[in-house]
Scaffold this motif. Structure first.
Motif, mmCIF file in Angstrom:
data_model
loop_
_atom_site.group_PDB
_atom_site.id
_atom_site.type_symbol
_atom_site.label_atom_id
_atom_site.label_comp_id
_atom_site.label_asym_id
_atom_site.label_seq_id
_atom_site.Cartn_x
_atom_site.Cartn_y
_atom_site.Cartn_z
ATOM 1 N N ARG A 328 46.259 31.686 43.637
ATOM 2 C CA ARG A 328 45.219 32.174 44.538
ATOM 3 C C ARG A 328 45.007 33.680 44.371
ATOM 4 N NH1 ARG A 328 42.569 27.626 45.605
ATOM 5 N NH2 ARG A 328 43.674 26.199 46.990
ATOM 6 N N ILE A 329 46.112 34.413 44.229
ATOM 7 C CA ILE A 329 46.012 35.867 44.050
ATOM 8 C C ILE A 329 45.267 36.195 42.757
ATOM 9 C CG2 ILE A 329 47.352 37.957 43.601
ATOM 10 C CD1 ILE A 329 49.445 36.868 45.567
ATOM 11 N N ASP A 330 45.587 35.440 41.677
ATOM 12 C CA ASP A 330 44.871 35.655 40.418
ATOM 13 C C ASP A 330 43.381 35.396 40.586
ATOM 14 O OD1 ASP A 330 47.180 36.327 39.127
ATOM 15 O OD2 ASP A 330 47.490 34.359 38.207
ATOM 16 N N GLN A 331 43.042 34.351 41.337
ATOM 17 C CA GLN A 331 41.636 34.025 41.554
ATOM 18 C C GLN A 331 40.935 35.131 42.344
ATOM 19 O OE1 GLN A 331 40.900 30.642 44.097
ATOM 20 N NE2 GLN A 331 39.025 30.101 43.013
ATOM 21 N N TRP A 332 41.584 35.618 43.418
ATOM 22 C CA TRP A 332 40.996 36.701 44.223
ATOM 23 C C TRP A 332 40.842 37.969 43.375
ATOM 24 C CZ3 TRP A 332 45.083 35.478 48.480
ATOM 25 C CH2 TRP A 332 44.683 34.347 49.182
ATOM 26 N N ARG A 333 41.838 38.251 42.512
ATOM 27 C CA ARG A 333 41.770 39.454 41.672
ATOM 28 C C ARG A 333 40.584 39.371 40.713
ATOM 29 N NH1 ARG A 333 46.560 39.190 39.662
ATOM 30 N NH2 ARG A 333 47.555 40.564 41.181
ATOM 31 N N ARG A 334 40.382 38.181 40.110
ATOM 32 C CA ARG A 334 39.250 38.022 39.188
ATOM 33 C C ARG A 334 37.923 38.194 39.924
ATOM 34 N NH1 ARG A 334 42.607 33.917 36.996
ATOM 35 N NH2 ARG A 334 41.558 32.346 38.290
ATOM 36 N N ARG A 335 37.853 37.634 41.132
ATOM 37 C CA ARG A 335 36.618 37.776 41.911
ATOM 38 C C ARG A 335 36.356 39.248 42.266
ATOM 39 N NH1 ARG A 335 36.943 32.797 46.312
ATOM 40 N NH2 ARG A 335 36.482 31.099 44.832
ATOM 41 N N PHE A 336 37.405 39.965 42.630
ATOM 42 C CA PHE A 336 37.263 41.365 42.993
ATOM 43 C C PHE A 336 36.732 42.172 41.815
ATOM 44 C CE2 PHE A 336 39.066 45.643 42.876
ATOM 45 C CZ PHE A 336 38.524 46.178 44.045
ATOM 46 N N TRP A 337 37.365 41.983 40.611
ATOM 47 C CA TRP A 337 36.937 42.759 39.451
ATOM 48 C C TRP A 337 35.532 42.381 39.012
ATOM 49 C CZ3 TRP A 337 38.790 47.154 38.401
ATOM 50 C CH2 TRP A 337 40.123 47.452 38.645
ATOM 51 N N THR A 338 35.156 41.106 39.188
ATOM 52 C CA THR A 338 33.783 40.693 38.853
ATOM 53 C C THR A 338 32.784 41.395 39.761
ATOM 54 O OG1 THR A 338 34.549 38.530 38.082
ATOM 55 C CG2 THR A 338 32.228 38.715 38.662
ATOM 56 N N MET A 339 33.096 41.437 41.065
ATOM 57 C CA MET A 339 32.214 42.110 42.005
ATOM 58 C C MET A 339 32.154 43.615 41.736
ATOM 59 S SD MET A 339 33.180 40.157 45.566
ATOM 60 C CE MET A 339 32.207 41.325 46.508
ATOM 61 N N TRP A 340 33.325 44.228 41.419
ATOM 62 C CA TRP A 340 33.382 45.669 41.182
ATOM 63 C C TRP A 340 32.549 46.047 39.958
ATOM 64 C CZ3 TRP A 340 35.134 48.983 37.369
ATOM 65 C CH2 TRP A 340 35.301 50.315 37.760
ATOM 66 N N ARG A 341 32.652 45.236 38.870
ATOM 67 C CA ARG A 341 31.892 45.541 37.671
ATOM 68 C C ARG A 341 30.389 45.373 37.894
ATOM 69 N NH1 ARG A 341 36.192 42.799 34.969
ATOM 70 N NH2 ARG A 341 34.951 40.884 34.986
ATOM 71 N N SER A 342 30.015 44.380 38.731
ATOM 72 C CA SER A 342 28.567 44.188 38.994
ATOM 73 C C SER A 342 27.982 45.314 39.798
ATOM 74 C CB SER A 342 28.370 42.849 39.731
ATOM 75 O OG SER A 342 28.934 42.910 41.035
ATOM 76 N N LEU A 343 28.804 46.004 40.605
ATOM 77 C CA LEU A 343 28.314 47.129 41.423
ATOM 78 C C LEU A 343 28.332 48.461 40.663
ATOM 79 C CD1 LEU A 343 30.062 46.255 44.809
ATOM 80 C CD2 LEU A 343 27.642 45.981 44.236
ATOM 81 N N ASN A 344 29.031 48.483 39.534
ATOM 82 C CA ASN A 344 29.140 49.724 38.775
ATOM 83 C C ASN A 344 28.534 49.557 37.390
ATOM 84 O OD1 ASN A 344 31.055 51.669 40.463
ATOM 85 N ND2 ASN A 344 31.809 49.557 40.725
#
Length: 344
Positions: A328-344
């Motif tokens: 679950r932590i790996d999944q949340w981490r991937r989602r976070f980095w995907t969102m961060w890259r889309s905003l930057n």
């Protein structure tokens, strides 16, 4: 290979059921490969050793491979056998327990194999379906012209059957003039009974859903097919392994009562049109024969023997499945980095 011990609560009285008969049949098959004995753990019996006595006098790890299978008792049995070679002969799924790392699983169906492939993907997994007893293949009347001389149009075994079949479908079939037999008591010769029927109905989905576990291996439809019967069945759990709907068998409770009535009546009138292709049936039954299943057991037992040698003699460490929290932590981490890259 190591000698084998099948661990069962008892072999008589209240312990008699389909699962017990299958374990005893399997013990008979493996006895032709390696020394095999049945050990009981709840009921002392003159013909079989008792678990407490064996554990008291044999040091760990011992020289035998223990096979456990009895549903909700399995976690306790694995604790008692910790440090000894053991494998789980998995019939039904859905009991909710987890397996220790390194414990092999001998699954009797693809449904059960998939269940443990999800819950224990790093444990050694094997597919060893249960064998039909030779009497079904030797005496099953698959060659006789159907519809001629079979006194039962539709056969239902009451045990495990649904309310739908017993309270709605059976009365409606009788109103249409079909000869329907609901078998509920003891039958001396089930092969004879199935040979007497044109169509067999098997609907176990409600039965197993109410108990919270799965149809482990679903032999009755295969036994009916071995006797030349047209099979209408539910497709839950292990039944889906062999009953390709519309080809090998036919779905029961398919949409409406009227649909069931029309299809079953048509199958009684012309069974040949509703039976599986002969080559397909022959292949299916051969795959369930004792010689084929004995060879599957031989292959699985050789691999399990090597596996336990790696663990006990060479000190290897069993692989472990990733903890759910880590996934679950790996999944949340991937989602976070995907969102961060889309905003930057």
């Amino acid at each position: 290979m190591r000698p084998i011990r099948f661990l069962l609560p008892g072999t008589t009285g209240r312990f008699r059921c389909g699962g017990l008969l299958v374990e005893l049949q399997t013990a008979r098959l493996t006895a032709q490969l390696v020394p095999t004995e049945v050990v009981t753990y709840r009921q002392r019996e003159a013909d079989h050793p008792f678990l407490d006595d064996l554990l008291a006098r044999e040091s760990t790890p011992g020289k035998t491979l223990w096979i456990v299978s009895w549903g909700f008792d399995v976690p306790g049995q694995l604790r008692r056998l910790r440090g000894r070679p053991v494998a789980y002969h998995a019939h039904s799924s859905g009991y909710g327990f987890s397996l220790p790392p390194g414990v092999p699983v001998l699954a009797v169906s693809r449904n059960t194999l998939g269940y443990w492939g999800d819950r224990a993907p790093r444990n050694p997994l094997f597919l060893v379906p249960n064998a039909l007893q030779p009497k079904w293949l030797e005496r099953g009347n698959r060659a006789a012209p159907l519809g001629c001389g079979r006194p039962i149009d539709v056969l239902v075994q009451q045990r495990k059957s649904s309310r739908y079949v017993l309270q709605h479908l059976v009365p409606a079939l009788r109103r249409r003039g079909l000869r329907v037999e609901v078998q509920s008591g003891w039958v001396d010769d089930l092969v004879d009974l199935f040979n007497s029927a044109a169509v067999v109905l098997y609907d176990s989905a409600d039965y197993w859903r109410g108990r919270g576990v799965s149809e482990g291996f679903g032999l009755p439809p295969l036994e009916a097919l071995a006797c030349g019967c047209v099979v209408f069945s539910s497709l839950n759990h292990a039944l889906a392994d062999s009953l390709d709907p519309g080809v090998v068998g036919h779905q029961i409770g398919c949409g409406t009562l009227e649909n069931d009535l029309e299809r079953i009546q048509a199958a009684v009138a012309d069974p040949q049109a509703w039976l599986p292709p002969p080559a397909r049936l022959s292949s299916l039954l051969e795959a369930c024969s004792e010689p084929v299943l004995q060879e599957r057991w031989h292959t699985a037992l050789e691999a399990i023997d090597a596996h336990w040698s790696h663990l006990l003699l060479e000190g290897a460490t069993p692989l472990r499945s990733s903890p759910l929290l880590a996934l679950r932590i790996d999944q949340w981490r991937r989602r976070f980095w995907t969102m961060w890259r889309s905003l930057n």
